[in-house]
Design an enzyme around this catalytic site. Structure first.
Site, PDB file in Angstrom:
ATOM      1  N   HIS A  12       0.835  -1.212   0.000  1.00 42.04           N
ATOM      2  CA  HIS A  12       0.000   0.000   0.000  1.00 42.04           C
ATOM      3  C   HIS A  12       0.862   1.251   0.000  1.00 42.04           C
ATOM      4  O   HIS A  12       2.069   1.192   0.225  1.00 42.04           O
ATOM      5  CB  HIS A  12      -1.020  -0.021   1.127  1.00 42.04           C
ATOM      6  N   ASP A  39       6.281   2.808   7.171  1.00 41.99           N
ATOM      7  CA  ASP A  39       4.939   2.298   6.901  1.00 41.99           C
ATOM      8  C   ASP A  39       4.155   3.274   6.049  1.00 41.99           C
ATOM      9  O   ASP A  39       3.667   4.287   6.556  1.00 41.99           O
ATOM     10  CB  ASP A  39       4.218   2.057   8.231  1.00 41.99           C
ATOM     11  N   HIS A  99       3.257   4.885  13.066  1.00 40.89           N
ATOM     12  CA  HIS A  99       2.072   5.738  12.878  1.00 40.89           C
ATOM     13  C   HIS A  99       2.196   7.110  13.550  1.00 40.89           C
ATOM     14  O   HIS A  99       1.175   7.720  13.886  1.00 40.89           O
ATOM     15  CB  HIS A  99       0.797   5.048  13.381  1.00 40.89           C
ATOM     16  N   GLU A 103      -5.153   1.586   2.818  1.00 45.68           N
ATOM     17  CA  GLU A 103      -4.954   0.404   3.647  1.00 45.68           C
ATOM     18  C   GLU A 103      -5.126   0.769   5.099  1.00 45.68           C
ATOM     19  O   GLU A 103      -5.694   0.027   5.894  1.00 45.68           O
ATOM     20  CB  GLU A 103      -3.547  -0.174   3.407  1.00 45.68           C
ATOM     21  N   GLU A 104      -4.618   1.955   5.465  1.00 45.17           N
ATOM     22  CA  GLU A 104      -4.605   2.346   6.876  1.00 45.17           C
ATOM     23  C   GLU A 104      -6.010   2.438   7.464  1.00 45.17           C
ATOM     24  O   GLU A 104      -6.198   2.257   8.654  1.00 45.17           O
ATOM     25  CB  GLU A 104      -3.874   3.678   7.054  1.00 45.17           C
ATOM     26  N   ASP A 134       4.010  -4.925   3.130  1.00 43.81           N
ATOM     27  CA  ASP A 134       3.463  -3.650   3.613  1.00 43.81           C
ATOM     28  C   ASP A 134       4.668  -2.760   3.852  1.00 43.81           C
ATOM     29  O   ASP A 134       5.230  -2.187   2.929  1.00 43.81           O
ATOM     30  CB  ASP A 134       2.634  -3.939   4.875  1.00 43.81           C
TER      31      ASP A 134
END
Ligand SMILES: *[C@@H]1O[C@H](CO)[C@@H](O)[C@H](O)[C@H]1NC(C)=O
Ligand SMILES: *[C@@H]1O[C@H](CO)[C@@H](O)[C@H](O)[C@H]1NC(C)=O
Ligand SMILES: *[C@@H]1O[C@H](CO)[C@@H](O)[C@H](O)[C@H]1NC(C)=O
Ligand SMILES: *[C@@H]1O[C@H](CO)[C@@H](O)[C@H](O)[C@H]1NC(C)=O
Ligand SMILES: *[C@@H]1O[C@H](CO)[C@@H](O)[C@H](O)[C@H]1NC(C)=O
Length: 724
Positions: free
Chosen positions: A366, A376, A526, A413-414, A442
């Site tokens: 993603h 990420d 994140h 995706e998140e 990922d």
């Protein structure tokens, strides 16, 4: 294991040369045999001159470029690019251009889906005799941060899809927010009804933390990063750890895909739930919630009274004693979310196969990020683009894959694995009839170590491939050596969890799948600090780990796309199924439940594995004898059975009460979306039966056992290609 085909695999680490030309001994024979031999040679000349798959695999491995990976990562992470924003559509254009520049036909597939952004947030803490603390809810920018100017574009810290509302109530401490933590509070007589639950990140999916809080009666939830788990050393930028003001943002929706199209694709003009209906789903958190920093979390915990929490609820060295509450601290939490339809874009690039264009090997990663996406997910996007660059070099050297390779770059995706899920739902019938495997990456690089999860028929392929890839941190070793040294248990994880884009492929439509990464975890996850600088300083200073990830990913893809017989081995699957039953056996001892349907079906499956193994052996022996000559339809038949066996583990009705999850062997557990349980339906039923202890609840367990046994029987039939 299916050994590699001796005929076209002179050596796994083949030299960068085509295989030797055919022997011409026949040329000295008499005229008739000579003509026959000449005809034989002529008819297979093309085959002899085309390099074997191993030639291109070695070439692929030799072409890795850390500079290419670094350049792509830097470009992709210039600005925060959460799904549905203009910044993220610019990254889609970047990926689209990079892939089309290799002349792979590439397109954008847009979907209109329900996303969630924060419109208003406030959090204040009061306790008698103290001034009210108004939390800033902002992540500090460090002096000299090259991304200081664009940091303001990052979405404010929030929990996507949390309910809008304002709650002022006493605080209760709930440890990691697991079901057992709330059960413990109830057992201790801590009444959480109407209170604000404060839990820490780290053990279960945040959506489950908020739902568990809601189910325990909490009116709101706050989740923070405890220093013990996220700040065990120097904070970024001096070290890799989370700064005191760092906050983990994320989604709290437990469903999969666009919330307005719960079982079907968000195609243009499709049927949809209203936003209000979608937000009323039980998969939504249903209460207001906010994530806060470690610093703010600790400030709240300091003002909680009541009994001292148990040892394993405490913080690290130097932290104050954590207490359970409730109160006397009171939190006033206000959250207004903006749930709005937004456009997301997948990028899909196709490298058409030469011999079997209608068989697909799909690679996916993603692109959308909560902030910059340094780890990420854009380490994975950078690896994907670096891998694509190498495939285009192969193409210039004459390579065409045997089967079609599809490179996918997912969006949103998140939020809920939305881009991949909508695409799988939209293309379900085609994908189920044609897809050989799905390979997910990922985040490609978190740090050191190699980690892989797979459906078990791919275990052996992963091990073999990892022996051909160098350990990026020690050139004298392979990735396999690094992997074996890691002592992770189990060595290969399974794909029952919902953590990434493999979910729709495995759990909804039953595609053999893999998920891999170099390293597995990182403290600034994140947060605003997940940027290029973090990667360059701590994640992968030389970008060799990105190269290793791309090498492994691409090599597995090449073996699946180019080898005539699919490198699947179902004996590992049989073993997994057996081990899973042993686990269940322990949990139902003395209960009115029989496991014999499962034992019988697995025995049948094992027999099917042996049968297909001997068929494969015969095919290979015959192939060597016939000197490359093969029977394409026989090979297609066996490949189709190997491909379709995984589908047989899916069932139309799906898991009880969760119909989207069709796979009865691998799916998320009811109370932790990250949990990768085997036999999730049986597992859920046992949990319920243990709680309620009624005869009916044990009958429900038996029913689940029969359902699983039936799909295993189906899988055995598909593998042997037989009818009863
Ligand atoms: C919600 O988001 C949409 C799209 O970004 C925006 O147009 C709208 O103004 C926002 N509404 C509120 C109340 O923030
Ligand atoms: C918990 O508190 C709520 C609201 O104050 C009350 O209605 C409920 O009966 C209490 N539960 C228990 C088990 O005391
Ligand atoms: C909670 O905070 C909001 C926003 O600051 C404020 O409007 C509201 O009056 C506060 N509620 C209470 C009960 O203090
Ligand atoms: C690299 O691997 C070799 C072989 O396992 C080992 O002997 C050597 O110590 C390793 N080097 C480093 C720097 O870890
Ligand atoms: C790539 O690796 C080489 C050493 O092999 C190193 O000198 C170079 O700096 C690396 N490039 C990047 C972008 O890290």
């Amino acid at each position: 294991m299916p050994p590699q085909d001796g005929a076209d695999e002179p050596s796994a680490r083949a030299p960068l040369l085509p295989p030797p030309a055919p022997r011409r001994a026949a040329a000295r024979l008499h005229p008739l045999p000579l003509i026959v031999a000449a005809a034989f040679v002529a008819s297979f000349r093309f085959v002899f001159l085309a390099p074997a798959p191993s030639y291109y695999q070695s070439l692929f491995l030799s072409l890795g470029s850390n500079d290419t990976a670094a350049t792509h990562l830097r470009a992709l992470t210039q600005r925060p690019h959460v799904a549905g924003t203009r910044a993220n559509s610019l990254t889609a254009a970047y990926v689209h251009d990079a892939l089309s520049s290799h002349s792979f036909p590439t397109r954008l597939t847009p979907y209109s889906v329900l996303l969630s952004y924060p419109a208003h947030r406030s959090l204040s803490l009061t306790a008698s005799g103290r001034d009210t603390v108004h939390f800033a809810l902002e992540q500090e920018i460090y002096p000299g941060d090259p991304y200081a100017a664009v940091s303001a574009e990052a979405v404010p810290t929030f929990l996507a899809y949390a309910a809008s509302g304002s709650v002022t109530a006493e605080v209760v401490y709930a440890n990691y927010g697991r079901a057992e933590d709330f059960a413990y509070l109830a057992a201790r007589g801590v009444n959480i009804t109407g209170k604000v639950a404060v839990a820490r990140y780290g053990k279960v999916f945040r959506g489950d933390i908020v739902r568990n809080a809601r189910d325990a009666g909490a009116a709101a939830a706050v989740i923070y990063n405890d220093a013990k788990d996220y700040a065990a050393g120097n904070a970024f930028p001096d070290g890799p750890w989370m700064p005191p003001t760092g906050v983990q943002v994320g989604s709290t929706f437990k469903g999969v895909g666009d919330p307005t199209t719960p079982m079907w694709a968000s195609s243009e003009g499709c049927q949809r739930l209203s936003i209000a209906e979608a937000m009323a789903s039980d998969d939504m958190p249903g209460i207001p919630a906010l994530p806060v920093s470690g610093m703010d979390g600790e400030a709240i915990l300091q003002l909680i009274g009541g009994d001292v929490a148990p040892e394993d609820w405490q913080g690290g060295a130097g932290a104050p004693a954590y207490r359970l509450g409730p109160g006397p601290a009171v939190l006033n939490l206000t959250y207004i979310g903006n749930e709005t339809m937004a456009t997301i874009q997948n990028v899909i690039s196709v490298i058409e196969g030469k011999e079997e264009p209608e068989r697909y090997v799909i690679l996916g990663n993603h692109r959308d990020a909560w902030t910059f996406g340094g780890v990420d997910p854009n380490s994975g996007t950078a690896a994907l683009l670096e891998l694509a660059q190498r495939l285009s070099e192969l193409q210039k050297k004459g390579w065409r894959p045997r089967r079609t390779i599809i490179l996918c770059n997912w969006d949103a995706e998140e939020y809920a694995l939305i881009g991949s899920t909508e695409w799988v739902e939209e293309n379900r019938a085609m994908l189920t009839s044609r897809t050989v495997a799905y390979l997910n990456v990922d985040s490609a690089v978190f740090g050191r170590g190699f980690y892989a999860s797979a459906t078990p028929q791919l275990d052996e392929l992963l091990k073999e491939a990892s022996k051909q890839v160098q350990n990026p941190d020690n050139r004298t070793e392979s990735l396999y050596d690094l992997w074996m040294a890691s002592n992770t248990s189990p060595l290969i994880g399974r794909l029952g969890g919902g953590g990434s884009d493999h979910s729709a492929f495995v759990q909804h439509i039953g595609i053999p799948s893999v998920d891999m990464s170099i390293g597995s975890d990182y403290p600034v996850y994140h947060s605003l600090y997940d940027d290029f600088i973090w990667m360059e300083k701590f994640g992968d200073p030389l970008f060799q780990r990105h190269v290793a990830a791309a090498s492994m990913w691409g090599l597995v893809a090449l073996r699946l796309s180019d080898e005539e017989i699919l490198p699947f081995n179902y004996s590992y699957y049989a073993t997994e199924l057996e081990n899973g039953v042993m686990g269940i056996n322990e949990r139902v001892l003395g209960m009115p439940v029989s496991l014999s349907p499962l034992h019988k079906s697995i025995k049948e499956f094992r027999r099917a594995v042996l049968k297909v193994d001997s068929e494969l052996k015969a095919l290979r022996t015959w192939k060597i004898w016939a000197q490359w000559r093969s029977c394409p339809l026989k090979v297609r038949d066996i490949n189709d059975r190997l491909m379709m066996t995984e589908r047989a583990f899916t069932e139309r009705e799906g898991l009880s009460g969760r119909p989207w999850y069709k796979h009865l062997i691998y799916g998320p557990s009811l109370h932790n979306d990250y949990g990768a349980e085997i036999y999730p339906g049986i597992d859920d039923a046992i949990q319920t039966a243990k709680r309620t202890s009624t005869l009916e609840s044990w009958q429900a367990v038996q029913n689940e056992i029969h359902r699983v046994a039936r799909v295993i029987n189906q899988a055995a039939l598909v593998l042997t290609g037989g009818l009863t």
